[in-house]
Design a protein around this motif. Sequence first.
Motif, short mmCIF file in Angstrom:
data_model
loop_
_atom_site.label_atom_id
_atom_site.label_comp_id
_atom_site.label_asym_id
_atom_site.label_seq_id
_atom_site.Cartn_x
_atom_site.Cartn_y
_atom_site.Cartn_z
N ARG A 1 -14.34 -7.84 -23.40
CA ARG A 1 -14.68 -8.61 -24.59
C ARG A 1 -14.73 -10.08 -24.24
O ARG A 1 -14.08 -10.55 -23.31
N GLU A 2 -15.49 -10.82 -25.06
CA GLU A 2 -15.59 -12.26 -24.85
C GLU A 2 -15.27 -12.98 -26.14
O GLU A 2 -15.44 -12.42 -27.22
N ARG A 3 -14.87 -14.15 -26.04
CA ARG A 3 -14.61 -14.99 -27.22
C ARG A 3 -15.16 -16.38 -26.95
O ARG A 3 -15.14 -16.84 -25.81
N LEU B 1 -7.35 -10.90 -24.33
CA LEU B 1 -8.47 -10.12 -24.84
C LEU B 1 -8.51 -8.76 -24.14
O LEU B 1 -8.20 -8.67 -22.96
N THR C 1 -13.59 -15.10 -21.15
CA THR C 1 -13.65 -13.66 -20.87
C THR C 1 -12.25 -13.17 -20.57
O THR C 1 -11.32 -13.96 -20.39
#
Lengths: 134, 536
Positions: free
Chosen positions: B494-496, B490, B390
């Motif tokens: 947003r999440e990755r 980020l 995150t």
Amino acid sequence: NSYQLSSLPLQILFYVNGIYYIFYFLATLAMIVYKSDVFSYPDDFLAPDLALLFIMAVLEVLRLHLGSKGNLTEEEAPLGLSLVITVGSVILAVYFLVWQTYVLKADVILNALLLFTYGLESVLKVVAIAAFVS
Amino acid sequence: PPETRAAAQTRSGPAPVTDVAKLCVCDLLVAQCDVNCCCDPDCSAADFSLFTTCSVPIVTGDNRLCSQKAAVYSLDVEANPPERIFKLTDQVNPSVFCIHATNYKQALSFSSPQMPTSENFDQLLEEFGSATFSAEPDSWNMNTDAQNPSDANETRRYEYGVPIQTADAFLRLPSPVISSWCSDANPAGFLVNQATKCTRSVSVGNCGNIQAVSMLFYIDSSILAVNITVQSVVVQSLNGMRTLLNGSDVLRLPMILDELCINIVLGVSYHITYTDTGEIIEAAASFVLGAINKEALSIQQSFEISFTQVNTKPAPRSGNPGYVVGLPVRAGFRPQGYPFPVEILFNTNKYGQLTILQSTSSQDCLTAQGARTPVLFGYNMVSGCKLRITAAMKCQPLTQTLLDLLKGQTFPEYVASFGNSQAQDVLDWVPITHLQASEQRIYNTFQSSCQIPVSLEIEVKWTKYGSLVNPQARIVDVTATITTTTLKQLPSGRERTIPVTSSVVFTDISSPAEPGYKAWPTINVKLPFDFFFPFV
């Protein structure tokens, strides 16, 4: 030369015999070594062959020395003793010709030549003894 | 007895064939014509006309003889139909060293071996019974006499798997045979670590009569001059609680107390200490004693035996000496602060050794922390998990978490080269080389973003060591490569998800066997330096 009884052919033969015997001894020894390497030659058979070869060498030296001395000093006793030893040498040569463990063609040639020489020598010795005695 | 003697005489081998005209090596089929075998007596002229060539053109004796008979077979293909020509000739060896005669009968042929009879059996056994044939059986007599010590009084050397001998029989390790009932006839093998469990029927009434539930049964026999000592006694109560007793030299025999039978052997654990020449020097037994009540009809007994070499710490081996496929790779640490490494410390616990991340069903790295699986020799493994990043995550703690995840809490420094490497042989341990790689090919020098480790690849290079017929696996090199990638910032919210992988690869780097030829012996002749004086 009626005052010289020593036999010249016999002396020449002794000399030639000596040289030939040295060659014979070395060749037979080398061939025994070759045979023990190439063929199956167990120790029970190798030991008598080698022992007899060395005995023959000793007898030969004695025989040639006595014969030469007897011939040059014109005495029949050493010559006679040499003749007796020749009998022993002949038996040993026959052993190496016939009763050896492995008889190669080269053995046959060498021993045949040796026996021929012994025979010739014996005849000449007998003649010389006869000359000395009379 | 006369009938056996007659039987022995008739049992002689077939007489050797020496006539070259009658000898045929290619005549294999009885009463049938062999193809292209010109010497076969079973072939007729019609058969010969169909042959193309003679497989055996000449039959002679030893060709070192000066003159010998030779049987020459050939096919006359000019004639119509082709016919076989048989000639008996004299072959002459032209060499001056050909054998003219021989007075030694066994010289040129294989001698027929003696038929063993009751008279010559002992002599033949002496001559041919050992690993090497002796030409002089008498000279070997002294050796065999010296090697016959009185076994009872001397220490005996054991080999792997040989049953351990006690004063009257073998050391028994009761084990279940077919059903789960105990059988007392299972001998313990040397260096074979065993653990067995079996059921024995016992009740309060006859607990004093059954030998196998009393301590005496297990320590009574002595292992060939070594007495079995009692190492420890643990008493298990009816509800399963175990207590270690202080004084362990008192023999506790089963006895009935308050309708219970106590001091019943529930488990025995033997520890045998041996030297590196295979002699047993110490034997100790640890007991677990329990009690049964009136309703019990049977008990379960467990037995264990383990072997320790003297002056070494017991450690589970992964092969002896080479690694066995499927056993864990042993690893350890070098103690800090010592100028010379004395020994490698390793944890005997399986999970304290070389481990990698274990994939879990949830696939989330952070929830599955701590699950690790040991690296087994020869098994390439890949595991991984997914990490959700995150915007709020900071670089440094994330890097540390990932490193802990990939390497585990205690990543070892050294890996054992052989499956049985001892802790005190420091040279038998291979250091783990650490490498760092970056996923990005192009290095941006202005990159000030953080690099997080995402992959750990352990490459274990091993080679075959030892003899060609029994190669042992030996670890030569271990490299741990951490691959990092850039963590891009980020935007908030947003999440990755990035995959995190770890893998173990075993590579065989053994070079193929090459034939080794002995070098020609060289003649080392050097002339003295002033040999050519006065010209030089």
